[in-house]
Design a protein around this motif. Sequence first.
Motif: not given
Length: 97
Positions: A80-84
């Motif tokens: 999720r953090v990578l995608e954000m």
Amino acid sequence: MSPLPGRSGICACGEISEVTRGSWEEALSGLARQHSGVSYVELSDVSFVDVAGVTALAVTAMGLTEGRVVVQHPPPQLPRVLEMFWPDLPQIEVVRR
């Protein structure tokens, strides 16, 4: 943190947070020094990675001159953090749980 037996990479367990960040960043630096083509980061025994830990992983991957880092079985917040923050980071491949 420990090396992965039989392939280029590291294995982590527990949590990656402010308390363990030094060890995490040291392991990632070693991974980058030994990287050739594909490196693996096994996180199946990691229960949590904070944003700074994901940032260290992303910065390490972006610094590679070739290939990619395959992150295996991360806790849910890592993808999720990578995608954000890094939605189009081709140097990291995530293999979910």
